[in-house]
Scaffold this active site. Structure first.
Site, PDB file in Angstrom:
ATOM      1  N   GLU A 189       0.804  -1.231   0.000  1.00 57.94           N
ATOM      2  CA  GLU A 189       0.000   0.000   0.000  1.00 57.94           C
ATOM      3  C   GLU A 189       0.837   1.282   0.000  1.00 57.94           C
ATOM      4  O   GLU A 189       0.648   2.177   0.825  1.00 57.94           O
ATOM      5  CB  GLU A 189      -0.956  -0.019   1.207  1.00 57.94           C
ATOM      6  CG  GLU A 189      -1.851  -1.237   1.208  1.00 57.94           C
ATOM      7  CD  GLU A 189      -2.708  -1.381   2.460  1.00 57.94           C
ATOM      8  OE1 GLU A 189      -2.804  -0.428   3.239  1.00 57.94           O
ATOM      9  OE2 GLU A 189      -3.266  -2.469   2.656  1.00 57.94           O
TER      10      GLU A 189
ATOM     11  N   GLU B 246      -6.467 -10.521  -1.030  1.00 55.66           N
ATOM     12  CA  GLU B 246      -7.246 -10.302   0.211  1.00 55.66           C
ATOM     13  C   GLU B 246      -8.732 -10.184  -0.131  1.00 55.66           C
ATOM     14  O   GLU B 246      -9.397  -9.235   0.199  1.00 55.66           O
ATOM     15  CB  GLU B 246      -6.743  -9.046   0.939  1.00 55.66           C
ATOM     16  CG  GLU B 246      -5.260  -9.090   1.254  1.00 55.66           C
ATOM     17  CD  GLU B 246      -4.758  -7.850   1.967  1.00 55.66           C
ATOM     18  OE1 GLU B 246      -5.574  -7.031   2.417  1.00 55.66           O
ATOM     19  OE2 GLU B 246      -3.525  -7.680   2.069  1.00 55.66           O
TER      20      GLU B 246
HETATM   21  O1  G3I Z   1      -4.696  -9.075  19.040  1.00 58.69           O
HETATM   22  C1  G3I Z   1      -5.109  -7.837  19.642  1.00 58.69           C
HETATM   23  C2  G3I Z   1      -5.921  -8.128  20.908  1.00 58.69           C
HETATM   24  O2  G3I Z   1      -5.068  -8.769  21.871  1.00 58.69           O
HETATM   25  C3  G3I Z   1      -6.441  -6.814  21.472  1.00 58.69           C
HETATM   26  O3  G3I Z   1      -7.287  -7.088  22.580  1.00 58.69           O
HETATM   27  C4  G3I Z   1      -7.236  -6.081  20.392  1.00 58.69           C
HETATM   28  C5  G3I Z   1      -7.693  -4.739  20.940  1.00 58.69           C
HETATM   29  O4  G3I Z   1      -7.947  -3.878  19.892  1.00 58.69           O
HETATM   30  O5  G3I Z   1      -6.398  -5.854  19.228  1.00 58.69           O
HETATM   31  C6  G3I Z   1      -5.981  -7.078  18.656  1.00 58.69           C
HETATM   32  O6  G3I Z   1      -5.169  -6.792  17.541  1.00 58.69           O
HETATM   33  C7  G3I Z   1      -5.931  -6.387  16.397  1.00 58.69           C
HETATM   34  C8  G3I Z   1      -5.550  -7.339  15.248  1.00 58.69           C
HETATM   35  O7  G3I Z   1      -6.205  -6.927  14.020  1.00 58.69           O
HETATM   36  C9  G3I Z   1      -5.977  -8.784  15.548  1.00 58.69           C
HETATM   37  O8  G3I Z   1      -7.366  -8.843  15.658  1.00 58.69           O
HETATM   38  C10 G3I Z   1      -5.499  -4.969  16.032  1.00 58.69           C
HETATM   39  O9  G3I Z   1      -5.951  -4.081  17.038  1.00 58.69           O
HETATM   40  C11 G3I Z   1      -6.134  -4.583  14.697  1.00 58.69           C
HETATM   41  O10 G3I Z   1      -5.608  -3.327  14.265  1.00 58.69           O
HETATM   42  C12 G3I Z   1      -5.753  -5.623  13.627  1.00 58.69           C
HETATM   43  O11 G3I Z   1      -6.451  -5.270  12.444  1.00 58.69           O
HETATM   44  C13 G3I Z   1      -5.927  -5.871  11.268  1.00 58.69           C
HETATM   45  C14 G3I Z   1      -5.600  -4.749  10.276  1.00 58.69           C
HETATM   46  O12 G3I Z   1      -5.126  -5.303   9.039  1.00 58.69           O
HETATM   47  C15 G3I Z   1      -4.497  -3.851  10.806  1.00 58.69           C
HETATM   48  O13 G3I Z   1      -3.309  -4.623  10.946  1.00 58.69           O
HETATM   49  C16 G3I Z   1      -6.993  -6.777  10.660  1.00 58.69           C
HETATM   50  O14 G3I Z   1      -7.190  -7.909  11.493  1.00 58.69           O
HETATM   51  C17 G3I Z   1      -6.523  -7.257   9.281  1.00 58.69           C
HETATM   52  O15 G3I Z   1      -7.578  -7.977   8.617  1.00 58.69           O
HETATM   53  C18 G3I Z   1      -6.162  -6.071   8.404  1.00 58.69           C
HETATM   54  O16 G3I Z   1      -5.654  -6.556   7.190  1.00 58.69           O
HETATM   55  C19 G3I Z   1      -5.173  -5.547   6.275  1.00 58.69           C
HETATM   56  C20 G3I Z   1      -3.978  -6.136   5.561  1.00 58.69           C
HETATM   57  O17 G3I Z   1      -2.993  -6.465   6.506  1.00 58.69           O
HETATM   58  C21 G3I Z   1      -3.454  -5.152   4.520  1.00 58.69           C
HETATM   59  N1  G3I Z   1      -4.514  -4.795   3.575  1.00 58.69           N
HETATM   60  C22 G3I Z   1      -5.701  -4.233   4.211  1.00 58.69           C
HETATM   61  C23 G3I Z   1      -6.258  -5.223   5.225  1.00 58.69           C
HETATM   62  C24 G3I Z   1      -7.497  -4.667   5.881  1.00 58.69           C
HETATM   63  O18 G3I Z   1      -7.152  -3.512   6.618  1.00 58.69           O
END
Ligand code: G3I
Length: 369
Positions: free
Chosen positions: A155, A260
């Site tokens: 990105e 994705e």
């Molecule tokens: O694991 C922690 C948990 O311990 C905690 O209690 C919770 C509180 O907010 O957060 C959890 O982590 C989260 C993680 O997902 C696992 O669920 C993060 O906050 C959250 O920001 C993270 O979001 C991910 C996001 O990328 C940001 O990294 C999404 O699951 C994931 O599907 C999304 O995927 C991205 C790709 O990597 C890149 N392309 C876009 C796509 C969608 O945004």
């Protein structure tokens, strides 16, 4: 007459056998392209046993949804955390999957320390280059020969074709991208290397990403594929504009990875985005299907998936992999993005871990194309 009936029955038997030939997506698509899914921590650690069974049966490729992002792998400079990533790779090897690492260089989910010195000021280009090289070399070398493909840069380009004004760009300019690919290639010369992004059908993005691929190739730096994330809705993008983008990327001599994929059935406050920092406040009107999709919407949603897979099958010679961004609807990031607390239905398996009817339709499609 008897002969005709016999022949008819034989034809029916053959077609039934053919129909039963593939009882999974993995089998149906095995000679077309890898079909994969993102894995979350509950699946990687095996606590979500039902999803794990689906992954083993249905998919030939896996990608780490979160655990291989730099904020998780190197939360503090020089202090790496590989437990989750190691389990992810071990799962993939045990189940003979095509393993993808996501993602080495991304402006989002990077640890804060990555770009600043002890006084909180931007580090010099030389320091950032060293930090990038150390991260990429440490991670890619650890999984050399095991992780088959890497989302090296994620990105970095905007819809209008301009470079995202990330810290990487601010400190290093456009150079951070070839550097990232060069470091990855040096760490594992045999791993496939990809540039990954969302909304990659926008003409501006197509123009800059195709130029990016050509520039890397002209410098003798390895790039094998462009990842098109495919976080799409019911109306945008059109199949035609999506196909144009696939062809444009393929024309540069790389494969296209649909990296994705999910199709959201919910109304969107805007077209499509996957920029995790874009968020919108909750509004009941934007969460219309809390108790399930109405039949007509379900049918429209199924047709939309079939339209995309018809395109992927038509372009199978240009496509290396199609990866769903998760297994069951309840696990999808789309339930909380771009609006937190919604009920979406974007994936192929429902909240009760059942394959939706569309799975059978996609299997049949693969067998007829
Ligand atoms: O694991 C922690 C948990 O311990 C905690 O209690 C919770 C509180 O907010 O957060 C959890 O982590 C989260 C993680 O997902 C696992 O669920 C993060 O906050 C959250 O920001 C993270 O979001 C991910 C996001 O990328 C940001 O990294 C999404 O699951 C994931 O599907 C999304 O995927 C991205 C790709 O990597 C890149 N392309 C876009 C796509 C969608 O945004």
């Amino acid at each position: 007459m008897k002969r005709i009936i016999l022949l008819g029955l034989m034809a029916l038997a053959v077609s039934n056998v053919a129909a039963q030939k593939s009882n999974s997506l993995k089998k149906a698509f095995q000679n077309k392209f890898y079909i994969g899914t993102a894995m979350n921590l509950e699946q990687i650690h095996g606590t979500d046993t039902k999803s794990v069974e689906i992954i083993k049966k249905q998919f030939s490729s896996i990608v780490s949804e979160n655990c291989m992002k730099s904020m998780y792998l190197q939360p503090q400079e020089g202090k790496f955390f590989f437990d989750d990533a190691d389990k992810f790779v071990e799962f993939g090897e045990k189940n003979k999957m095509f393993i993808i690492g996501h993602t080495l260089i991304w402006h989002s989910q990077a640890p804060d320390w990555f770009f600043v010195d002890k006084d909180g000021k931007n580090v010099s280009p030389g320091v950032l280059k060293q930090r990038m090289k150390n991260h990429i070399t440490t991670v890619v070398s650890r999984y050399k020969g095991r992780v088959k493909g890497w989302d090296v840069v994620n990105e970095a380009i905007m819809e209008d074709g301009s470079y995202r004004k990330s810290k990487f760009y601010e400190i290093l300019g456009e150079e951070f991208i070839p550097l990232a690919f060069k470091y990855a290639q040096e760490a594992d010369p045999n791993a496939e290397l990809y540039y990954n992004d969302y909304n990659e059908w926008h003409p501006g993005k197509v123009k800059t990403v195709t130029q990016l691929v050509k520039d890397l190739k002209s410098k003798g730096i390895r790039i094998d594929g462009v990842g098109m994330q495919a976080h799409v809705g019911m109306d945008t993008p059109s199949i035609n504009e999506y196909e144009k983008a696939i062809l444009a990327y393929a024309k540069t001599g790389v494969k296209v990875n649909i990296t994705e994929l999910e199709i959201s059935a919910l109304p969107s406050p805007w077209g499509t985005s996957a920029n995790v920092s874009d968020k919108v406040a909750y509004d009941e009107k934007m969460n219309p299907y809390k108790n399930g999709l109405p039949k007509d919407v379900q049918t429209q949603w199924e047709n939309r998936y079939q339209d995309f897979f018809k395109l992927f099958l038509k372009q199978k010679n240009n496509i290396r992999r199609v990866t769903l961004w998760g297994v069951t609807d309840n696990q999808s990031w789309k339930n909380d993005f771009p609006i937190k607390g919604r009920t979406d239905y974007p994936l192929l398996f429902d909240r009760q871990f059942n394959a939706k009817p569309v799975v059978e339709k996609l299997i049949k499609l693969a067998e007829t194309k």
